[in-house]
Scaffold this motif. Structure first.
Motif, PDB file in Angstrom:
ATOM      1  N   UNK A 175      -5.848   4.899  -0.959  1.00 57.44           N
ATOM      2  CA  UNK A 175      -6.066   6.318  -0.676  1.00 57.44           C
ATOM      3  C   UNK A 175      -7.021   6.536   0.493  1.00 57.44           C
ATOM      4  N   UNK A 176      -6.954   5.667   1.486  1.00 56.48           N
ATOM      5  CA  UNK A 176      -7.779   5.816   2.680  1.00 56.48           C
ATOM      6  C   UNK A 176      -7.015   6.483   3.817  1.00 56.48           C
ATOM      7  N   UNK A 177      -5.706   6.564   3.698  1.00 57.44           N
ATOM      8  CA  UNK A 177      -4.881   7.110   4.774  1.00 57.44           C
ATOM      9  C   UNK A 177      -5.232   8.562   5.089  1.00 57.44           C
ATOM     10  N   UNK A 178      -5.761   9.298   4.112  1.00 57.77           N
ATOM     11  CA  UNK A 178      -6.059  10.719   4.298  1.00 57.77           C
ATOM     12  C   UNK A 178      -7.173  10.972   5.305  1.00 57.77           C
ATOM     13  N   UNK A 179      -7.960   9.943   5.612  1.00 56.14           N
ATOM     14  CA  UNK A 179      -9.058  10.118   6.559  1.00 56.14           C
ATOM     15  C   UNK A 179      -8.633   9.851   8.009  1.00 56.14           C
ATOM     16  N   UNK A 180      -7.485   9.228   8.201  1.00 57.74           N
ATOM     17  CA  UNK A 180      -7.098   8.762   9.526  1.00 57.74           C
ATOM     18  C   UNK A 180      -6.053   9.659  10.183  1.00 57.74           C
ATOM     19  N   UNK A 181      -6.283   9.940  11.456  1.00 60.06           N
ATOM     20  CA  UNK A 181      -5.313  10.703  12.234  1.00 60.06           C
ATOM     21  C   UNK A 181      -4.040   9.890  12.419  1.00 60.06           C
ATOM     22  N   UNK A 182      -4.196   8.594  12.677  1.00 53.19           N
ATOM     23  CA  UNK A 182      -3.041   7.715  12.850  1.00 53.19           C
ATOM     24  C   UNK A 182      -3.494   6.272  12.680  1.00 53.19           C
ATOM     25  N   UNK A 183      -2.562   5.426  12.268  1.00 54.65           N
ATOM     26  CA  UNK A 183      -2.842   3.991  12.114  1.00 54.65           C
ATOM     27  C   UNK A 183      -2.066   3.214  13.157  1.00 54.65           C
ATOM     28  N   UNK A 184      -2.726   2.204  13.733  1.00 54.75           N
ATOM     29  CA  UNK A 184      -2.097   1.334  14.722  1.00 54.75           C
ATOM     30  C   UNK A 184      -2.294  -0.115  14.302  1.00 54.75           C
ATOM     31  N   UNK A 185      -1.263  -0.914  14.501  1.00 50.92           N
ATOM     32  CA  UNK A 185      -1.344  -2.329  14.167  1.00 50.92           C
ATOM     33  C   UNK A 185      -0.348  -3.108  14.989  1.00 50.92           C
ATOM     34  N   UNK A 186      -0.210  -4.384  14.684  1.00 46.94           N
ATOM     35  CA  UNK A 186       0.715  -5.233  15.426  1.00 46.94           C
ATOM     36  C   UNK A 186       2.129  -5.088  14.876  1.00 46.94           C
ATOM     37  N   UNK A 187       3.072  -5.686  15.572  1.00 44.91           N
ATOM     38  CA  UNK A 187       4.454  -5.720  15.119  1.00 44.91           C
ATOM     39  C   UNK A 187       4.742  -7.092  14.525  1.00 44.91           C
ATOM     40  N   UNK A 188       5.764  -7.180  13.703  1.00 41.76           N
ATOM     41  CA  UNK A 188       6.078  -8.437  13.037  1.00 41.76           C
ATOM     42  C   UNK A 188       6.483  -9.534  14.013  1.00 41.76           C
TER      43      UNK A 188
END
Length: 293
Positions: free
Chosen positions: A194-207
């Motif tokens: 339930x941390x997603x509610x604080x973030x404007x957007x999430x960025x990460x790597x691709x598979x």
């Protein structure tokens, strides 16, 4: 799911800052610093030693350029593993699973802590003592096979993180996740806790390995969000996070409760050290102003 082998070099210009000068007189500087090698753990990077702390005394003379009160720190980029959550059980057990399946020696979990932070490909190349792309790709596949179903949830949020994110969000900072972990896994972790509610957007790597190196990832985040480097700070627990920020002209903060040693973080040139999640929220809201414009 298989992973394409991509291992770009980590390079960065270093911009050391005396954190305590911000506490006392609020100047912030960006001073170029020559690199020097550091080999405490098996990864490649260049960094310079710099005494820095957010304690009660100044540790380095500073050169004033502009003041914190003249600047709005609008965007905060947070690392995931070792910064927001403690992923040790899941990561180490998945590495052990991959090594055991491949018939290799399986280290104890504590001996695998250094694997939390760097790209998985680099870690397996070292653990397998091999540069064979097929072998490393197989190890990554075995790791993800377990991680996607089990290891993802062998994880816990650090005490105080939800409260720190809440206060930063309420004060007007825009929060973004910037993790080398594949985005498909990172999003599931944020939602699970339930941390997603604080973030404007999430960025990460691709598979396929794209954006696993932090300099490229941070550059991607800035391009996607329109972030201004001088008004953006990256917060993480390993030198990779700091170098990713430095390569793109960001302010950098390191947490000492994660998996990078204080020695590593000092030598990587962190602008500020935070010793607890509570300190992140308290110090940033005290010395900086968020601005969502």
């Amino acid at each position: 799911m298989q992973s394409q082998l991509i291992d770009p070099p980590l390079t960065a210009s270093l911009f050391p800052v005396d954190a305590m000068s911000a506490r006392r007189s609020c100047p912030l500087r960006a001073l170029a610093w020559p690199g020097a090698g550091h080999t405490r753990r098996p990864d490649s990077y260049q960094a310079s030693p710099l005494p820095v702390d957010i304690g009660e005394h100044r540790t380095q003379p500073h050169t004033q350029s502009h003041t914190v009160t003249e600047m709005r720190l609008a965007h905060l980029l947070f690392d995931l593993d070792g910064t927001l959550t403690d992923p040790k059980p899941g990561i180490t057990r998945c590495i052990q699973h991959a090594l055991k399946t491949l018939g290799r020696e399986v280290p104890e979990a504590d001996a695998l802590e250094w694997c939390i932070g760097p790209p998985l490909i680099q870690s397996f190349a070292w653990l397998l003592e091999s540069d064979d792309p097929a072998l490393i790709k197989q190890a990554v596949f075995l790791y993800r096979e377990r991680f996607a179903e089990i290891g993802l949830y062998e994880n816990q949020v650090y005490d105080g993180i939800p409260e720190a994110l809440q206060v930063l969000h309420e004060r007007g900072f825009r929060l973004f996740l910037a993790t080398s972990k594949p985005l498909v896994f990172a999003k599931r972790i944020l939602e699970h806790f339930d941390l997603h509610r604080f973030f404007t957007e999430a960025f990460g790597s691709e598979l396929n390995g794209h954006l696993t190196d932090k300099p490229s990832l941070v550059r991607h985040v800035l391009a996607r969000t329109g972030g201004i480097p001088g008004a953006t700070m990256i917060i993480g627990d390993r030198k990779f996070d700091l170098l990713g920020g430095q390569a793109n002209g960001l302010h950098t903060a390191a947490v000492t409760y994660g998996y990078g040693s204080e020695e590593e973080l000092r030598q990587a040139g962190a602008d500020i050290l935070f010793h607890s999640p509570q300190q992140i929220g308290r110090e940033l809201t005290l010395f900086f102003q968020g601005d969502q414009r």
